[in-house]
Design a protein around this motif. Structure first.
Motif, mmCIF file in Angstrom:
data_model
loop_
_atom_site.group_PDB
_atom_site.id
_atom_site.type_symbol
_atom_site.label_atom_id
_atom_site.label_comp_id
_atom_site.label_asym_id
_atom_site.label_seq_id
_atom_site.Cartn_x
_atom_site.Cartn_y
_atom_site.Cartn_z
ATOM 1 N N ILE A 44 41.289 57.940 -129.796
ATOM 2 C CA ILE A 44 41.171 57.282 -128.500
ATOM 3 C C ILE A 44 42.375 57.509 -127.599
ATOM 4 N N ARG A 45 43.590 57.423 -128.133
ATOM 5 C CA ARG A 45 44.784 57.470 -127.289
ATOM 6 C C ARG A 45 45.939 58.202 -127.973
ATOM 7 N N GLY A 46 45.607 59.183 -128.807
ATOM 8 C CA GLY A 46 46.664 59.873 -129.538
ATOM 9 C C GLY A 46 46.453 61.355 -129.668
ATOM 10 N N CYS A 47 46.404 61.828 -130.906
ATOM 11 C CA CYS A 47 46.477 63.269 -131.140
ATOM 12 C C CYS A 47 45.331 64.065 -130.532
ATOM 13 N N VAL A 48 44.133 63.516 -130.477
ATOM 14 C CA VAL A 48 43.008 64.291 -129.932
ATOM 15 C C VAL A 48 43.121 64.474 -128.413
ATOM 16 N N PRO A 49 43.179 63.412 -127.613
ATOM 17 C CA PRO A 49 43.310 63.639 -126.172
ATOM 18 C C PRO A 49 44.616 64.331 -125.797
ATOM 19 N N LYS A 50 45.679 64.061 -126.543
ATOM 20 C CA LYS A 50 46.959 64.715 -126.251
ATOM 21 C C LYS A 50 46.868 66.215 -126.495
ATOM 22 N N LYS A 51 46.223 66.628 -127.595
ATOM 23 C CA LYS A 51 46.094 68.066 -127.879
ATOM 24 C C LYS A 51 45.242 68.742 -126.809
ATOM 25 N N LEU A 52 44.249 68.043 -126.287
ATOM 26 C CA LEU A 52 43.450 68.616 -125.198
ATOM 27 C C LEU A 52 44.296 68.802 -123.942
ATOM 28 N N ASN A 158 49.789 55.064 -124.404
ATOM 29 C CA ASN A 158 48.480 54.413 -124.276
ATOM 30 C C ASN A 158 47.895 54.602 -122.886
ATOM 31 N N GLU A 159 48.769 54.531 -121.877
ATOM 32 C CA GLU A 159 48.302 54.551 -120.480
ATOM 33 C C GLU A 159 48.339 55.931 -119.841
ATOM 34 N N VAL A 160 49.103 56.857 -120.420
ATOM 35 C CA VAL A 160 49.360 58.123 -119.744
ATOM 36 C C VAL A 160 48.087 58.945 -119.527
ATOM 37 N N PHE A 161 47.091 58.749 -120.381
ATOM 38 C CA PHE A 161 45.852 59.537 -120.257
ATOM 39 C C PHE A 161 44.987 59.099 -119.070
ATOM 40 N N GLY A 249 76.634 56.550 -114.774
ATOM 41 C CA GLY A 249 76.600 56.950 -113.369
ATOM 42 C C GLY A 249 75.682 58.106 -113.041
ATOM 43 N N ALA A 250 75.169 58.790 -114.057
ATOM 44 C CA ALA A 250 74.278 59.931 -113.815
ATOM 45 C C ALA A 250 72.824 59.455 -113.813
ATOM 46 N N ASP A 251 72.505 58.514 -112.919
ATOM 47 C CA ASP A 251 71.169 57.931 -112.856
ATOM 48 C C ASP A 251 70.139 58.965 -112.414
ATOM 49 N N VAL A 252 68.877 58.704 -112.752
ATOM 50 C CA VAL A 252 67.801 59.645 -112.425
ATOM 51 C C VAL A 252 66.741 58.941 -111.587
ATOM 52 N N GLU A 253 66.411 59.534 -110.448
ATOM 53 C CA GLU A 253 65.345 59.017 -109.593
ATOM 54 C C GLU A 253 64.029 59.653 -110.022
ATOM 55 N N THR A 254 62.983 58.836 -110.108
ATOM 56 C CA THR A 254 61.721 59.358 -110.618
ATOM 57 C C THR A 254 60.541 58.580 -110.064
ATOM 58 N N ASP A 255 59.350 59.163 -110.259
ATOM 59 C CA ASP A 255 58.112 58.507 -109.821
ATOM 60 C C ASP A 255 57.359 57.888 -110.996
ATOM 61 N N LEU A 256 57.745 58.266 -112.223
ATOM 62 C CA LEU A 256 57.067 57.773 -113.423
ATOM 63 C C LEU A 256 58.070 57.675 -114.559
ATOM 64 N N VAL A 257 57.999 56.588 -115.317
ATOM 65 C CA VAL A 257 58.802 56.438 -116.531
ATOM 66 C C VAL A 257 57.843 56.290 -117.703
ATOM 67 N N LEU A 258 57.981 57.180 -118.670
ATOM 68 C CA LEU A 258 57.135 57.148 -119.867
ATOM 69 C C LEU A 258 58.006 56.837 -121.076
ATOM 70 N N PHE A 259 57.707 55.724 -121.739
ATOM 71 C CA PHE A 259 58.436 55.357 -122.949
ATOM 72 C C PHE A 259 57.753 55.980 -124.162
ATOM 73 N N ALA A 260 58.508 56.775 -124.910
ATOM 74 C CA ALA A 260 58.017 57.364 -126.157
ATOM 75 C C ALA A 260 59.124 57.228 -127.187
ATOM 76 N N ILE A 261 59.537 55.994 -127.448
ATOM 77 C CA ILE A 261 60.710 55.715 -128.269
ATOM 78 C C ILE A 261 60.347 55.260 -129.672
#
Length: 447
Positions: A44-52, A158-161, A249-261
């Motif tokens: 549903i939310r792991g190896c199969v959709p990610k591999k696609l 979970n949400e990235v798909f 001090g080396a901050d990063v500007e972004t439009d999306l943050v994805l946690f994969a920790i």
């Protein structure tokens, strides 16, 4: 005492579904409860959709390389909603097949949350209580969220798909396989990717020479990899974008943050503590080699035990559990020499001991390597090189580890992993005729 079921499985992921099906084939009366969708993390939310998504992202390089092979690909464009929706449709199809498999096996499915309400007792979300001689916990694991200010602005695998649109910029926090895989996917799809980790290494369980090769290639492909990135907080800015603080001090500007920790066992509020089921410090269910907990009649398989978080392992554990409890065939799982892969770009794969592990445990170790450029990359004008490593016990000549980075590494390693599992020697590889021209032939040509 008469029970409603011989087995009640909480969680219809890979391990739970296999256990339910096999137990039923042994004549048990089986029910399964699943609070979300049948199929679990992998389907549903792991190896199969990610591999696609990995397949979809690779067309970026394939289309560019195709021109060197005579194909005119001018004007090719990418549409994220098309890929996203087609992947979702495939997930729907697979979920239906999983449900059909359970139905054909005469397993009753409750599509709602279930918790343990007492000894041999399960309570469903609608309040119904059912009894079972045996209860199997197969609820899997869940993505970790850091305890920092602004964590609510991030998403997980979970949400990235389900993203409505691809971001222009993405920060991916993590050092494991999920982080590296999505870094490769997003990068190939045109997203500006920054991969950050609090530590000083990526993919710690893999051979570090192979990992260093991946880090170097990833950087060459445009992925900004930053080590020792503390990320004390995330701030949302006036325009809706985010500022990911680095701590130095080396901050990063972004439009999306994805946690994969990392992923933690999903045991919260299941009623396990009240029943006295022993959990470790991470919330994982503690089991013995036969998947038994310390409470009679309660078992657990898969990621919820935090032994090896891999779908094929969960499937084998579920099958062994059912054979042991209902098939009069006690079986345990051998966790040695399990092949694993990271579907990064390029992919890496490994089985057995890394060079670091072999030197620490065996002492006398021989290492053979092949550093080469795949034929396809040569004609495409791509300088990306592959690296294969073979780790050999100097005393016995047995191959105790194989580690690859390069195109199709996972496909090549699967067959080679049989040789490592079987304890074959380096001479056995040398005696095998090469299959030419192929990348896999490097496995039998290393000197």
């Amino acid at each position: 005492m008469a029970f409603d079921y011989d087995l009640f499985v909480i969680g219809a992921g890979s391990g739970g579904v296999r256990a339910a099906r096999i137990a039923s084939s042994h004549g048990a009366r089986v029910a399964v409860a699943e609070e979300y969708r049948v199929g679990g993390t992998c389907v549903i939310r792991g190896c199969v959709p990610k591999k696609l998504l990995v397949y979809g992202s690779h067309f970026a390089e394939d289309l560019a390389d195709a021109q060197r092979f005579g194909w005119n690909t001018t004007g090719a464009t990418f549409d994220w909603p098309t890929l996203r929706d087609n992947v979702a449709s495939e997930v729907d199809r697979l979920e239906g097949l999983y449900g059909q498999t359970l139905g054909n096996a005469k397993v009753e499915i409750f599509r709602q949350r279930a918790v343990i309400a007492g000894p041999n007792l399960v309570r469903l979300a609608d309040g119904t209580e059912v009894s079972a001689a045996n209860i199997l916990i197969a609820t899997g694991a869940w993505p970790s969220i850091p305890d920092i200010p602004g964590a609510e602005f991030g998403i997980t695998s979970n949400e990235v798909f389900h993203l409505q649109q691809l971001p222009k910029r993405a920060v991916i926090a993590g050092a494991g396989y999920i982080a590296n895989e999505f870094a490769g996917i997003f990068n190939e799809l045109g997203v500006e990717v920054t991969l950050v980790t609090r530590g000083d290494k990526m993919l710690r369980s893999y051979d570090q020479e192979i990992v260093e090769k991946l880090v170097g290639i990833s950087r060459e492909k445009g992925i900004d990899i930053r080590f020792n990135f503390k990320c004390p907080a995330i701030r949302q800015q006036a325009d809706g974008s985010f500022m990911v603080e680095s701590g130095d001090g080396a901050d990063v500007e972004t439009d999306l943050v994805l946690f994969a920790i990392g992923r933690v066992p999903k045991t919260k509020d299941l009623g396990l503590e009240a029943l006295g089921v022993a959990l470790d410090k991470d919330g994982a269910v503690i089991v013995d080699e036969y998947n038994r907990t310390n409470v009679a009649g309660v078992f657990a398989v898969g990621d919820v035990t935090n032994r090896v978080q891999l779908t094929p392992v969960a499937i084998r554990e579920g099958h062994a559990f059912a054979d042991t409890v209902f098939g009069k065939n006690p079986r345990t799982i051998d966790y040695g020499a399990i092949p694993t892969a990271v579907f990064s770009n390029p992919p890496i794969a490994g089985v057995g001991l890394t060079e670091e592990e072999a030197r620490a445990t065996l002492g006398d170790v021989k290492v053979y390597k092949s550093d080469f450029r795949a034929m396809k990359n040569v004609l495409a004008g791509r300088n990306e090189r592959a690296l294969y490593k073979m780790i050999v016990d100097g005393k016995t000549d047995k191959v105790v580890g194989l580690h690859l980075i390069g195109p199709d590494s996972a496909e090549i390693l699967q067959a080679a992993a049989i040789a490592v599992k079987a304890g074959l020697t380096k001479q056995a590889f040398d005696d095998t005729v090469a299959l030419h021209p192929s990348m896999a032939e490097e496995l039998v040509l290393m000197k």
